[in-house]
Each structure stands twice: as structure tokens, then as C-alpha cells.
Design a protein around this motif. Sequence first.
Motif, PDB file in Angstrom:
ATOM      1  N   LYS A 200     -25.319  64.033  58.530  1.00 25.40           N
ATOM      2  CA  LYS A 200     -26.142  64.991  57.787  1.00 25.40           C
ATOM      3  C   LYS A 200     -25.253  65.813  56.852  1.00 25.40           C
ATOM      4  CE  LYS A 200     -30.173  64.090  59.698  1.00 25.40           C
ATOM      5  NZ  LYS A 200     -31.356  63.635  58.927  1.00 25.40           N
ATOM      6  N   GLY A 201     -24.181  65.164  56.368  1.00 26.65           N
ATOM      7  CA  GLY A 201     -23.345  65.792  55.362  1.00 26.65           C
ATOM      8  C   GLY A 201     -21.928  66.133  55.774  1.00 26.65           C
ATOM      9  N   LEU A 202     -21.597  66.045  57.076  1.00 25.31           N
ATOM     10  CA  LEU A 202     -20.277  66.482  57.523  1.00 25.31           C
ATOM     11  C   LEU A 202     -19.389  65.378  58.095  1.00 25.31           C
ATOM     12  CD1 LEU A 202     -20.895  69.937  59.289  1.00 25.31           C
ATOM     13  CD2 LEU A 202     -20.100  69.486  56.970  1.00 25.31           C
ATOM     14  N   GLU A 203     -19.923  64.183  58.234  1.00 23.05           N
ATOM     15  CA  GLU A 203     -19.148  63.151  58.922  1.00 23.05           C
ATOM     16  C   GLU A 203     -17.825  62.860  58.215  1.00 23.05           C
ATOM     17  OE1 GLU A 203     -19.617  58.708  60.934  1.00 23.05           O
ATOM     18  OE2 GLU A 203     -21.230  59.535  59.704  1.00 23.05           O
ATOM     19  N   GLU A 204     -17.849  62.730  56.905  1.00 28.49           N
ATOM     20  CA  GLU A 204     -16.619  62.409  56.176  1.00 28.49           C
ATOM     21  C   GLU A 204     -15.590  63.525  56.300  1.00 28.49           C
ATOM     22  OE1 GLU A 204     -15.456  59.640  54.830  1.00 28.49           O
ATOM     23  OE2 GLU A 204     -17.263  58.747  55.708  1.00 28.49           O
TER      24      GLU A 204
END
Length: 357
Positions: A200-204
Motif C-alpha cells: 500500500k505504498g511502503l514495501e519498496e
Amino acid sequence: MCFIGNLIGRNPGFITTQGEILSDLFEKDGFEVVSASSNLNPVIRLFDVLRTIVGNARKIDILIIDVFSGRAFMLAEFASLLGKVFRIPSVLVLRGGNLPEFTEEHRSRVCRVLARADSLVAPSTFLSAEMSPFGMTAEVIPNSIPIDGYSYRHRNVVSPSLIWMRSFHEIYNPHLALDAFALVKKEHREATLVMAGVDKGLEESVKTKADEMGLAESVRFPGFLDLSGKNEEFSKADIYLNTNRIDNMPVSVVEACAMGLPVVATNVGGLPYLLTHGETGLLVDSEDAEQMADAVLQLLSDPDLSERLSRNGRKLAERSSWKQVRKDWEHLFDRILDRKGLTESESSGKALVGDRR
């Protein structure tokens, strides 16, 4: 029955919601069920919900509507209004740890919608208590999990094999899990961490941070886990980390308990209502990586504590079994139908219709 909510978990790669689980379980048990909507487009999803209620109004005995905060609240707003228009008894189910804050900001709007319900339900004592100051009384019915589908392994002694499973989103604070793990690894170089869930936007950024901290070889990212995947990954792990900033009754924590993993969780929202510190889990301050790491180290050095949390956690999870939760729902439905003057013969053959797209 008609279940209304954001049922997008019916699409591959999306997390299954309690609305989907309940509608499927009732349908499996022979009830006639209607549910909406699984459409990924929020505008189309709203129109699908309205179409479903209008098209099946004469068949529906009870309307069960999930109530979330934010933009998702609009779904409950319109669905509950249609319930009133068609005089369908309705149950509004309070979802999400952020709902009390949303209610504080939009008090008149939320109270107007919730007042349409014949009964309010909350999955946790926390959410029921938090909504009480607004004049709302919600009956507590726990979230349900397929308890027999989770492989239980009793942990007498635990290894530094950690697992975190939530969406990679700010409210779930995945960076805290990584920070705590780094401290644990200083004491146990063999330690490993699995971080599972949808991005949801933070994995990387979490992956980049793991690399920069020199932890890339010890941290694995398997992505979204279905039930089979959960059983596989959790069977290899020994300690579950929950790092949320906001929470209600997190099903993932109950799932970890069902599989026998001692849980270390932030002391936020509904978690202190769900877990008893030292008996069914260990609670630590939010945003405190050192406290979380110390709790993990305590489990690694205290077999009696690990064993107690593993055993009691399974008992906690068993309270969310469908056999028990179904009884709670049926008692509620009986009371509502009695108040509305519907006999069993009048209501049989109606009830639930389902979205299977």
C-alpha cells in the motif's frame, strides 16, 4: 440476509473482509444470501450496492452493513438510507480502529446514519466502548476465522524466527518491525524476519531500508498470503510482530494465536482489549522498537512465558470459531425479527443474495 460492504477481497490479491467471510459462511450453512459489492471501482461499487438492495428489497429480511470511516463511510450512508426507505431491518457493523476519531470529526453525520440501525455490532469491546460516548450501544460479536483451517503448533521453546503480516501502509508501521528486528539480530545473528502482505505504498521503502541496514539476507518478502500461504509461513516462524499505529480487532493477530505463535503487539486501539499482557500476548508502546525487541528477547529467554502465550493464544482464537460466532449472530437476528413481528415461517425462504463477480 443481505451483506453490504467493500467486498473487494473476492478479487485475487486482495485481503478478504469479514463481510465476505460472514456472507460465505451463512450461505454455506444453507441460508439464502445476497452480498455487494466486489467491484474495485468505488463509484461502480456504490451503484452496485444500491442496485442490489433495490432489486432484492422484497426478498431481504435483514440488511447487514459494514461501516468504515473515511470515504468508505458513504457506502453505509446510502445503504442504510435505502434500508429505511424499504423498511428492511438493518444491522450496522462498526469496522476499523479509526471510526471513533472519524465520528468525533463528523459527529452529526455519523450519528444520523448509525441511528438508522435496528442494532449496532462491534467486533471488539474496544470499539463498543469508544462509540459509547456518542450515545451508541453496540453488541460485541467477534470477527470469525476458520479455526480448523489453521495448523496449530505448540511453542514450548521459540527460535528467533519472526513474522510480520499486514499491508505495507503507514497505519501498520512496517518500519517498526524492521527496526525491532535489527536490535534482535544484534543478540541473535541467526534471526530471520518474514514480512508478508500487499503493498500500500511502503514495501519498496522497507526493502530499501533493509538493504541499507545490512539485513537484506535475513528478511524475506513473500507478498500476499492466502490461507495456504499463511499456514506455510507461520509454521516456519515462532514469534508474530504486530506494529500497528491504529487497530480495532486485528484478524491477523487472532490468526497468529490460532497457529500457536506468541504475539508481540503495540498497545494501541483494540489490542489491549484483545490481548492480556503476559497471558495471551506481550504489549509494547507504539513506535518503540527497543521495547518490541526486548519483548522478543524475553520470549527467547523464557520458555515458560512462550509456552503460556502459545497455549492461551489458541484458546483466545477458538472464541472466534464460526460455531460460536454463528450462535451470536443468530441470537441477534432472532431478537430483531421478533421486534419486527416476523415469524420464522414468514422470514424463511427470503434473506440473502450474493455478489460473485
